[in-house]
Design a protein around this motif. Structure first.
Motif, PDB file in Angstrom:
ATOM      1  N   PRO A 141       5.358  -9.131   8.731  1.00  0.00           N
ATOM      2  CA  PRO A 141       5.644 -10.416   8.087  1.00  0.00           C
ATOM      3  C   PRO A 141       4.542 -11.456   8.220  1.00  0.00           C
ATOM      4  N   ASP A 142       3.669 -11.334   9.233  1.00  0.00           N
ATOM      5  CA  ASP A 142       2.610 -12.331   9.376  1.00  0.00           C
ATOM      6  C   ASP A 142       1.377 -11.963   8.546  1.00  0.00           C
ATOM      7  N   SER A 143       0.941 -10.701   8.609  1.00  0.00           N
ATOM      8  CA  SER A 143      -0.281 -10.286   7.915  1.00  0.00           C
ATOM      9  C   SER A 143      -0.021  -9.648   6.554  1.00  0.00           C
ATOM     10  N   LEU A 144       1.226  -9.224   6.306  1.00  0.00           N
ATOM     11  CA  LEU A 144       1.616  -8.473   5.105  1.00  0.00           C
ATOM     12  C   LEU A 144       0.972  -7.099   5.039  1.00  0.00           C
ATOM     13  N   ARG A 145       0.511  -6.609   6.151  1.00  0.00           N
ATOM     14  CA  ARG A 145      -0.013  -5.246   6.200  1.00  0.00           C
ATOM     15  C   ARG A 145       1.133  -4.255   6.008  1.00  0.00           C
ATOM     16  N   THR A 146       0.912  -3.222   5.190  1.00  0.00           N
ATOM     17  CA  THR A 146       1.929  -2.207   4.950  1.00  0.00           C
ATOM     18  C   THR A 146       2.017  -1.259   6.131  1.00  0.00           C
ATOM     19  N   VAL A 147       3.232  -1.113   6.676  1.00  0.00           N
ATOM     20  CA  VAL A 147       3.465  -0.177   7.772  1.00  0.00           C
ATOM     21  C   VAL A 147       3.768   1.215   7.223  1.00  0.00           C
ATOM     22  N   TRP A 180      -8.797   2.428   6.963  1.00  0.00           N
ATOM     23  CA  TRP A 180      -7.756   2.701   7.948  1.00  0.00           C
ATOM     24  C   TRP A 180      -6.404   2.189   7.450  1.00  0.00           C
ATOM     25  N   ASN A 181      -6.209   2.230   6.138  1.00  0.00           N
ATOM     26  CA  ASN A 181      -5.012   1.588   5.602  1.00  0.00           C
ATOM     27  C   ASN A 181      -3.858   2.559   5.377  1.00  0.00           C
ATOM     28  N   GLU A 182      -3.995   3.805   5.768  1.00  0.00           N
ATOM     29  CA  GLU A 182      -2.859   4.706   5.697  1.00  0.00           C
ATOM     30  C   GLU A 182      -2.250   4.804   7.092  1.00  0.00           C
ATOM     31  N   ILE A 183      -1.093   4.184   7.249  1.00  0.00           N
ATOM     32  CA  ILE A 183      -0.449   4.131   8.559  1.00  0.00           C
ATOM     33  C   ILE A 183       0.511   5.305   8.686  1.00  0.00           C
ATOM     34  N   THR A 184       0.425   6.051   9.760  1.00  0.00           N
ATOM     35  CA  THR A 184       1.322   7.170   9.989  1.00  0.00           C
ATOM     36  C   THR A 184       1.980   7.015  11.342  1.00  0.00           C
ATOM     37  N   ALA A 203       0.838  -1.202   0.000  1.00  0.00           N
ATOM     38  CA  ALA A 203       0.000   0.000   0.000  1.00  0.00           C
ATOM     39  C   ALA A 203       0.873   1.252   0.000  1.00  0.00           C
ATOM     40  N   THR A 204       1.542   1.501  -1.126  1.00  0.00           N
ATOM     41  CA  THR A 204       2.305   2.741  -1.282  1.00  0.00           C
ATOM     42  C   THR A 204       1.342   3.908  -1.447  1.00  0.00           C
ATOM     43  N   LYS A 205       1.857   5.116  -1.342  1.00  0.00           N
ATOM     44  CA  LYS A 205       1.011   6.296  -1.529  1.00  0.00           C
ATOM     45  C   LYS A 205       0.429   6.316  -2.933  1.00  0.00           C
ATOM     46  N   GLY A 206       1.248   5.938  -3.920  1.00  0.00           N
ATOM     47  CA  GLY A 206       0.765   5.926  -5.294  1.00  0.00           C
ATOM     48  C   GLY A 206      -0.308   4.875  -5.524  1.00  0.00           C
ATOM     49  N   TYR A 207      -0.144   3.716  -4.918  1.00  0.00           N
ATOM     50  CA  TYR A 207      -1.148   2.650  -5.044  1.00  0.00           C
ATOM     51  C   TYR A 207      -2.483   3.108  -4.458  1.00  0.00           C
ATOM     52  N   LEU A 208      -2.447   3.712  -3.269  1.00  0.00           N
ATOM     53  CA  LEU A 208      -3.674   4.153  -2.625  1.00  0.00           C
ATOM     54  C   LEU A 208      -4.339   5.283  -3.404  1.00  0.00           C
ATOM     55  N   TYR A 209      -3.523   6.190  -3.936  1.00  0.00           N
ATOM     56  CA  TYR A 209      -4.073   7.318  -4.701  1.00  0.00           C
ATOM     57  C   TYR A 209      -4.774   6.821  -5.961  1.00  0.00           C
ATOM     58  N   GLU A 210      -4.114   5.946  -6.720  1.00  0.00           N
ATOM     59  CA  GLU A 210      -4.713   5.455  -7.960  1.00  0.00           C
ATOM     60  C   GLU A 210      -5.890   4.524  -7.695  1.00  0.00           C
ATOM     61  N   LYS A 211      -5.852   3.816  -6.587  1.00  0.00           N
ATOM     62  CA  LYS A 211      -6.980   2.954  -6.234  1.00  0.00           C
ATOM     63  C   LYS A 211      -8.237   3.791  -6.026  1.00  0.00           C
ATOM     64  N   LYS A 212      -8.059   4.962  -5.438  1.00  0.00           N
ATOM     65  CA  LYS A 212      -9.194   5.857  -5.220  1.00  0.00           C
ATOM     66  C   LYS A 212      -9.595   6.560  -6.511  1.00  0.00           C
ATOM     67  N   ALA A 213      -8.587   6.963  -7.310  1.00  0.00           N
ATOM     68  CA  ALA A 213      -8.872   7.689  -8.549  1.00  0.00           C
ATOM     69  C   ALA A 213      -9.398   6.778  -9.650  1.00  0.00           C
ATOM     70  N   LYS A 214      -9.064   5.487  -9.583  1.00  0.00           N
ATOM     71  CA  LYS A 214      -9.483   4.485 -10.576  1.00  0.00           C
ATOM     72  C   LYS A 214      -8.979   4.822 -11.976  1.00  0.00           C
ATOM     73  N   LYS A 215      -7.773   5.385 -12.018  1.00  0.00           N
ATOM     74  CA  LYS A 215      -7.128   5.654 -13.302  1.00  0.00           C
ATOM     75  C   LYS A 215      -5.634   5.831 -13.062  1.00  0.00           C
ATOM     76  N   ILE A 216      -4.837   5.670 -14.130  1.00  0.00           N
ATOM     77  CA  ILE A 216      -3.395   5.876 -14.020  1.00  0.00           C
ATOM     78  C   ILE A 216      -3.128   7.364 -13.847  1.00  0.00           C
ATOM     79  N   SER A 217      -2.425   7.710 -12.782  1.00  0.00           N
ATOM     80  CA  SER A 217      -2.173   9.117 -12.446  1.00  0.00           C
ATOM     81  C   SER A 217      -0.691   9.463 -12.440  1.00  0.00           C
ATOM     82  N   TYR A 218       0.171   8.482 -12.724  1.00  0.00           N
ATOM     83  CA  TYR A 218       1.610   8.698 -12.734  1.00  0.00           C
ATOM     84  C   TYR A 218       2.193   8.139 -14.028  1.00  0.00           C
TER      85      TYR A 218
END
Length: 591
Positions: free
Chosen positions: A203-209, A575-579, A138-153
């Motif tokens: 490493p157990d859940s593969l959740r992006t930190v 809640w997938n943007e971890i800060t 879940a990179t910033k670019g992945y999350l942004y394009e997932k919301k935009a539903k189009k290639i933005s980069y």
């Protein structure tokens, strides 16, 4: 005496299947002869000659191009489940693999697979049970394009924003795809992409930190090599990063201590010309970089007409440069050796001999092919002719020998005629002398084509053995895992040459006909006998890139399923943007 022409004529009169069977028998018979047998020394030449004359006339039967291209179908879902209860009992740990996981954003198509978002696959093996899970990074670019539903980069390789050059002009910062490699080091799981910081995951859940700075040691704008090395002489993580202008490249080499994450060494270099460094060689005393003769087309890139990789042009009349950098930061002497024009994407390993010579094994291309022409806006795998558009990638041993008056002489020995890539070694011989290398190999000798099977090369004898699946099946990068010692023995920190192949080789195998993926396990001493275990995964995992095995890193299958389900529930509530290194589950991390 059997002549080569007799063998070729005999093979031409036989069906492909019968010939292939006899060919395998021939390998078995010759391999059983004494190591220094005269016949054995000519085995590679004989088999290569036969294959070039016979098998290359039947390439359509050796591999299924349509099935290979199904490796670029997006993964259908993120899931977690137990996939096998029949793994070897002495295989304990977690296998991680990274690679592009989807090839469209909304209705927009990813044109080059290397521009796809990274998806991590993890398979924990313990007590003969294998537990699978997969998640996108879940990179910033992945999350942004997932919301935009189009290639933005604009992508690095061939993918552009819709709208032509005007939509891409001056869009010089590509999306961080975190799709190239994954390492587990000092208790941290990191997804790598050389254009930006590592991304840390659980490493157990593969959740992006989140993006990881190694406790502040990396600048937020800094890149990080997709191919760092763990020096088994020191335990350090050795990496590099680059920052480029249009006529020079700044190179930063760094070494980190696994105990306290301290920066133990740093070298800064400025090199003239264009620098495209994907991998490098690390020995006890040196870093070795290969700079191919290339030019960068500045204006087509800035004006949005081409992506960065499309703007790189190889100059076959130029000379490659080997840049020899002392690891000791107090030694300022950096040497350069001009060599024949070529390119190397991946190195197997490097080491030094007692006479001071520097040796490494790499997969050598006769030219740089960073990207491929795009036809009518379609993904490149839909129009590529693999045997015409790609280059051979040949396993080559390179040696730099010190000269009496200073400097080095350069020599090479080609160890195989078969195109191959994605080399793997025993982890305990990293930066030390090695004997065995495992790679992906092409089914056709002497021609570039999709990598399909598993190849093992004995660099001491030149012997090559292999295993190839059905024409519609394709193996990914191999990963060597040493066999575990009995519990009453101490963990090994070195390995003998005789026991260097005592272990397993793991890989993912894609079935392009059924759109399925399997985990395959080989006995490293006998890969030619085929997998000793095949486990069907619950989703198709696209053709990926690089991975690692975290020896001894295991979790209870029930705990994995519980944690995976919990973080999926959190993600469904956005809640997938971890800060700040906070996981959302009450766990905090250093960033």
């Amino acid at each position: 005496q059997i002549r080569r022409s007799d063998i070729v004529e005999f093979c031409k009169r036989m069906s492909f299947i019968r010939f292939f069977y006899l060919w395998q028998c021939l390998i078995t018979v010759i391999s059983s002869l004494p190591r220094h047998s005269k016949l054995l020394s000519h085995k590679s030449m004989l088999l290569t000659s036969v294959l070039e004359n016979v098998l290359t006339k039947n390439t359509d039967k050796l591999y299924d191009t349509d099935a290979f291209n199904k490796g670029f179908v997006s993964c259908s879902s993120e899931t977690c489940e137990i996939v096998s209860n029949s793994m070897p009992l002495d295989l304990e740990g977690t296998y991680f693999r990274n690679g592009p996981g989807k090839f469209e954003v909304g209705k927009d198509l990813i044109i080059h697979p290397f521009d796809g978002d990274g998806m991590l696959t993890a398979i924990t093996i313990s007590n003969s049970t294998a537990t699978f899970r997969n998640r996108f990074v879940a990179t910033k670019g992945y999350l942004y394009e997932k919301k935009a539903k189009k290639i933005s980069y604009r992508g690095v390789f061939s993918t552009k924003i819709k709208g032509g050059p005007l939509a891409n002009i001056f869009a010089i910062n590509p999306k961080h795809t975190a799709n190239t490699n994954v390492i587990y080091w000092a208790g941290r799981l990191l997804a790598l992409w050389e254009g930006g910081l590592p991304y840390r995951l659980e490493p157990d859940s593969l959740r992006t930190v989140g993006a990881y700075t190694l406790k502040g040691l990396l600048k937020k704008s800094q890149g990080f090599s997709a191919h760092p090395k763990v020096d088994t002489n020191t335990g350090r993580l050795v990496t590099f990063s680059t920052s480029t202008s249009f006529n020079s490249v700044n190179l930063k080499c760094q070494e980190f201590d696994p105990k306290d994450f301290s920066l133990r060494s740093e070298r800064l270099l400025e090199l003239p010309g264009v620098g495209f460094f994907h991998d490098f060689v690390v020995t006890k005393n040196y870093y070795i970089f290969h700079q191919p003769p290339a030019e960068f087309e500045v204006w087509p890139f800035l004006l949005g007409m081409k992506c960065a990789a499309e703007s790189l042009k190889f100059n076959p009349q130029g000379r490659s440069k080997l840049i020899i950098v002392p690891r000791d930061p107090n030694n300022p002497k950096v040497e350069t050796v001009d060599v024949d024009p070529h390119f190397v994407f991946h190195y197997a390993n490097g080491f030094e001999r007692s006479d001071g010579s520097i040796v490494w094994d790499g997969l050598m291309h006769d030219r740089l092919v960073a990207s491929l022409p795009v036809t009518d806006g379609q993904p490149i795998w839909q129009s590529i002719d693999y045997e015409k558009d790609l280059t051979l990638s040949l396993f080559t041993r390179c040696t730099l020998t010190p000269k009496a008056g200073g400097g080095f002489s350069y020599s090479t020995v080609q160890l195989s005629q078969r195109s191959m890539d994605f080399p793997a070694i025993h982890p305990l011989v990293s930066c030390r002398p090695h004997r065995f290398v495992y790679t992906n190999g092409a089914p056709v000798v002497g021609k570039p084509c999709p990598y399909q099977g598993l190849v093992k090369i004995d660099t001491s004898t030149g012997e090559e053995v292999s295993w190839f699946p059905a024409p519609h099946e394709f193996i990914g990068e191999p990963c060597f895992v040493p066999k575990r010692l009995p519990s009453n023995q101490k963990k090994m920190d070195t390995v003998s040459e005789e026991n260097e192949d005592s272990g397993y080789v793991l890989a993912l195998l894609n079935n392009g006909q059924l759109l399925q993926t399997e985990l395959v396990v080989f006995d490293a001493k006998q890969i030619e006998k085929g997998p000793i275990s095949r486990s069907l995964l619950p989703v198709n995992v696209p053709s990926g890139l690089h991975g690692t095995f975290a020896d001894g890193l295991v979790f209870d299958p029930t705990d994995i399923l519980r944690r995976f389900t919990a973080v999926k529930a959190l993600d469904s509530r956005n809640w997938n943007e971890i800060t700040g290194g906070f996981s959302g589950l009450g766990i905090s991390y250093d960033m």
